[in-house]
Design a protein around this motif. Structure first.
Motif, mmCIF file in Angstrom:
data_model
loop_
_atom_site.group_PDB
_atom_site.id
_atom_site.type_symbol
_atom_site.label_atom_id
_atom_site.label_comp_id
_atom_site.label_asym_id
_atom_site.label_seq_id
_atom_site.Cartn_x
_atom_site.Cartn_y
_atom_site.Cartn_z
ATOM 1 N N SER A 161 -7.952 -5.818 6.673
ATOM 2 C CA SER A 161 -7.423 -7.075 6.133
ATOM 3 C C SER A 161 -5.936 -7.254 6.434
ATOM 4 O O SER A 161 -5.377 -8.327 6.170
ATOM 5 C CB SER A 161 -7.644 -7.122 4.616
ATOM 6 O OG SER A 161 -6.807 -6.162 3.958
ATOM 7 N N GLN A 162 -5.287 -6.215 6.978
ATOM 8 C CA GLN A 162 -3.850 -6.266 7.231
ATOM 9 C C GLN A 162 -3.554 -6.804 8.635
ATOM 10 O O GLN A 162 -4.389 -6.720 9.539
ATOM 11 C CB GLN A 162 -3.259 -4.861 7.095
ATOM 12 C CG GLN A 162 -3.470 -4.234 5.729
ATOM 13 C CD GLN A 162 -2.828 -5.065 4.636
ATOM 14 O OE1 GLN A 162 -1.630 -5.347 4.667
ATOM 15 N NE2 GLN A 162 -3.639 -5.482 3.664
ATOM 16 N N CYS A 216 -16.832 -3.773 8.979
ATOM 17 C CA CYS A 216 -15.784 -4.784 9.118
ATOM 18 C C CYS A 216 -15.289 -4.794 10.563
ATOM 19 O O CYS A 216 -15.573 -3.880 11.345
ATOM 20 C CB CYS A 216 -14.627 -4.521 8.165
ATOM 21 S SG CYS A 216 -13.873 -2.908 8.348
ATOM 22 N N ASP A 229 -13.541 6.210 3.606
ATOM 23 C CA ASP A 229 -14.726 5.315 3.614
ATOM 24 C C ASP A 229 -14.882 4.577 4.938
ATOM 25 O O ASP A 229 -14.805 3.348 4.968
ATOM 26 C CB ASP A 229 -14.662 4.314 2.455
ATOM 27 C CG ASP A 229 -14.706 4.981 1.092
ATOM 28 O OD1 ASP A 229 -15.266 6.089 0.995
ATOM 29 O OD2 ASP A 229 -14.156 4.390 0.143
ATOM 30 N N PHE A 243 0.808 -1.215 0.000
ATOM 31 C CA PHE A 243 0.000 0.000 0.000
ATOM 32 C C PHE A 243 0.849 1.276 0.000
ATOM 33 O O PHE A 243 0.302 2.380 -0.092
ATOM 34 C CB PHE A 243 -0.900 0.036 1.248
ATOM 35 C CG PHE A 243 -2.023 -0.953 1.243
ATOM 36 C CD1 PHE A 243 -2.388 -1.621 0.080
ATOM 37 C CD2 PHE A 243 -2.734 -1.226 2.405
ATOM 38 C CE1 PHE A 243 -3.431 -2.537 0.078
ATOM 39 C CE2 PHE A 243 -3.782 -2.135 2.413
ATOM 40 C CZ PHE A 243 -4.133 -2.793 1.247
ATOM 41 N N ARG A 272 0.224 4.300 -2.348
ATOM 42 C CA ARG A 272 -1.136 4.801 -2.511
ATOM 43 C C ARG A 272 -1.362 6.073 -1.701
ATOM 44 O O ARG A 272 -0.739 6.303 -0.671
ATOM 45 C CB ARG A 272 -2.137 3.720 -2.116
ATOM 46 C CG ARG A 272 -2.100 2.517 -3.049
ATOM 47 C CD ARG A 272 -3.015 1.403 -2.600
ATOM 48 N NE ARG A 272 -4.387 1.826 -2.414
ATOM 49 C CZ ARG A 272 -5.397 0.997 -2.131
ATOM 50 N NH1 ARG A 272 -5.152 -0.305 -2.004
ATOM 51 N NH2 ARG A 272 -6.611 1.456 -1.968
ATOM 52 N N VAL A 276 -6.367 4.518 1.524
ATOM 53 C CA VAL A 276 -6.891 3.150 1.616
ATOM 54 C C VAL A 276 -8.186 3.221 2.401
ATOM 55 O O VAL A 276 -8.414 4.140 3.194
ATOM 56 C CB VAL A 276 -5.900 2.187 2.317
ATOM 57 C CG1 VAL A 276 -4.626 2.040 1.517
ATOM 58 C CG2 VAL A 276 -5.597 2.646 3.723
ATOM 59 N N THR A 277 -9.051 2.259 2.193
ATOM 60 C CA THR A 277 -10.304 2.227 2.940
ATOM 61 C C THR A 277 -10.083 1.530 4.278
ATOM 62 O O THR A 277 -9.125 0.779 4.459
ATOM 63 C CB THR A 277 -11.389 1.485 2.156
ATOM 64 O OG1 THR A 277 -11.028 0.091 2.062
ATOM 65 C CG2 THR A 277 -11.566 2.076 0.767
ATOM 66 N N TRP A 278 -10.989 1.800 5.201
ATOM 67 C CA TRP A 278 -10.926 1.111 6.492
ATOM 68 C C TRP A 278 -11.080 -0.396 6.307
ATOM 69 O O TRP A 278 -10.456 -1.183 7.023
ATOM 70 C CB TRP A 278 -12.004 1.643 7.433
ATOM 71 C CG TRP A 278 -11.700 3.002 7.973
ATOM 72 C CD1 TRP A 278 -11.977 4.207 7.396
ATOM 73 C CD2 TRP A 278 -11.026 3.297 9.213
ATOM 74 N NE1 TRP A 278 -11.522 5.232 8.192
ATOM 75 C CE2 TRP A 278 -10.942 4.713 9.303
ATOM 76 C CE3 TRP A 278 -10.502 2.525 10.235
ATOM 77 C CZ2 TRP A 278 -10.349 5.354 10.403
ATOM 78 C CZ3 TRP A 278 -9.916 3.153 11.329
ATOM 79 C CH2 TRP A 278 -9.840 4.558 11.401
ATOM 80 N N ALA A 279 -11.900 -0.799 5.346
ATOM 81 C CA ALA A 279 -12.079 -2.232 5.093
ATOM 82 C C ALA A 279 -10.773 -2.865 4.612
ATOM 83 O O ALA A 279 -10.419 -3.980 5.023
ATOM 84 C CB ALA A 279 -13.184 -2.442 4.058
ATOM 85 N N GLU A 280 -10.030 -2.155 3.758
ATOM 86 C CA GLU A 280 -8.733 -2.671 3.318
ATOM 87 C C GLU A 280 -7.754 -2.748 4.486
ATOM 88 O O GLU A 280 -6.981 -3.694 4.610
ATOM 89 C CB GLU A 280 -8.164 -1.768 2.222
ATOM 90 C CG GLU A 280 -8.878 -1.891 0.888
ATOM 91 C CD GLU A 280 -8.352 -0.895 -0.127
ATOM 92 O OE1 GLU A 280 -8.094 -1.294 -1.279
ATOM 93 O OE2 GLU A 280 -8.192 0.299 0.237
ATOM 94 N N ALA A 281 -7.800 -1.737 5.355
ATOM 95 C CA ALA A 281 -6.913 -1.744 6.521
ATOM 96 C C ALA A 281 -7.211 -2.931 7.425
ATOM 97 O O ALA A 281 -6.300 -3.543 7.998
ATOM 98 C CB ALA A 281 -7.054 -0.436 7.299
#
Length: 294
Positions: free
Chosen positions: A188-189, A213, A261, A175, A178, A181-186
């Motif tokens: 997943s980390q 999430c 987001d 990332f 970039r 990033v979205t909170w949803a992507e965060a």
């Protein structure tokens, strides 16, 4: 009753030991014990639960202690105000600060020190709940904390800045290039987050819920430095306030990416007990905070 008796009681409650409290007050242990007994007789209540050693304060003693702290604080405030009139103010001020706001404390202490060069500072890292309690019992003079997420009662406040949030990653992280990033992507980390007793963590958890999430951190710490160290190692990401960049700097090898987001912001500000008059150092700090916010 005199101010020394109240100081002896405050020292005893702080040290929880008669001999140590006497040493702090520069008196003998029998003198300290005797003056507290005199205070009990004058007030007509038992203040200390006595035995072979200190066992704490009675319910009445806790009430007396709270009044004692307020009286001593007012006495110190009067002394400081008179010293300021003569240009010889030598007091000190204790600030309780949420961990994420520690990088901006020089913005307040620097101007205050220019006004009163002989004034000292004690800056302690505290959770927002600890700041509330310690303002109430006069353990700290002022706090820097969140103002609008869990509102403060019986406090005078000045907003300082709006806290926004970033995903901190190492430069080699996928990332890292970039802008957002979205909170949803965060979520997943593999994450490092502040511990659950921190209001910041409650804000972050609420943001993840708003993004539909759930984030399960692999590392939790009450130290931002510890969290950043784990991210630097390359195996983790961390959700932290944007202002943390002021502490770690660009040489840290970390990238701070805007979280969207949703876009989340909360107000951080200065809080003091709402009393009149305010001690001159506290009042001056409020004036600085007001101009800083403007």
């Amino acid at each position: 009753m005199d101010i020394r008796q109240l100081r002896y009681l405050i020292a005893l409650a702080q040290e929880e030991h008669f001999t140590r409290a006497a040493e702090i007050c520069n008196v003998t242990q029998p003198t300290l014990s005797g003056r507290i007994r005199q205070l009990e007789q004058e007030l007509g209540v038992s203040i200390v639960m006595r035995g072979q050693r200190y066992h704490g304060l009675t319910e009445e003693g806790q009430r007396v202690l709270r009044w004692a702290k307020r009286i001593v604080e007012d006495c110190e405030g009067m002394r400081e105000e008179l010293e300021a009139l003569t240009g010889d103010l030598r007091g000190s001020i204790t600030l309780g600060v949420i961990p994420s706001a520690l990088p901006m404390t020089p913005d307040l202490t620097g101007p205050l020190r220019k006004l009163y060069p002989q004034v000292g500072f004690s800056i302690v890292s505290r959770t927002s709940n600890e700041i509330i309690r310690q303002l109430e019992d006069y353990s700290i003079d002022a706090g820097i904390t969140y103002l609008d997420n869990e509102p403060l009662e019986d406090c005078k406040t000045w907003p300082l800045y709006r806290e926004s949030y970033r995903l901190f990653v190492a430069r080699e992280h996928p990332f890292a290039g970039r802008e957002s990033v979205t909170w949803a992507e965060a979520a997943s980390q593999p994450l490092c987050l502040l511990t659950r007793d921190m209001q910041n963590r409650r804000i972050v958890d609420a943001a993840f819920r708003q993004a539909s999430c759930v984030a399960v951190p692999e590392v939790e710490s009450n130290s931002i430095i510890s969290i950043c160290a784990h991210v630097q190692d390359g195996g983790f990401a961390a959700v932290l306030p944007e202002i943390v960049q002021r502490t770690i700097g660009t040489a840290s090898g970390l990238k701070a990416i805007k979280l969207v987001d949703p876009v989340v912001q909360y107000t951080v500000g200065l809080a003091v007990q709402d009393r009149d008059p305010l001690p001159i150092l506290v009042s001056s700090l409020g004036d600085i905070a007001e101009s800083f916010a403007g």
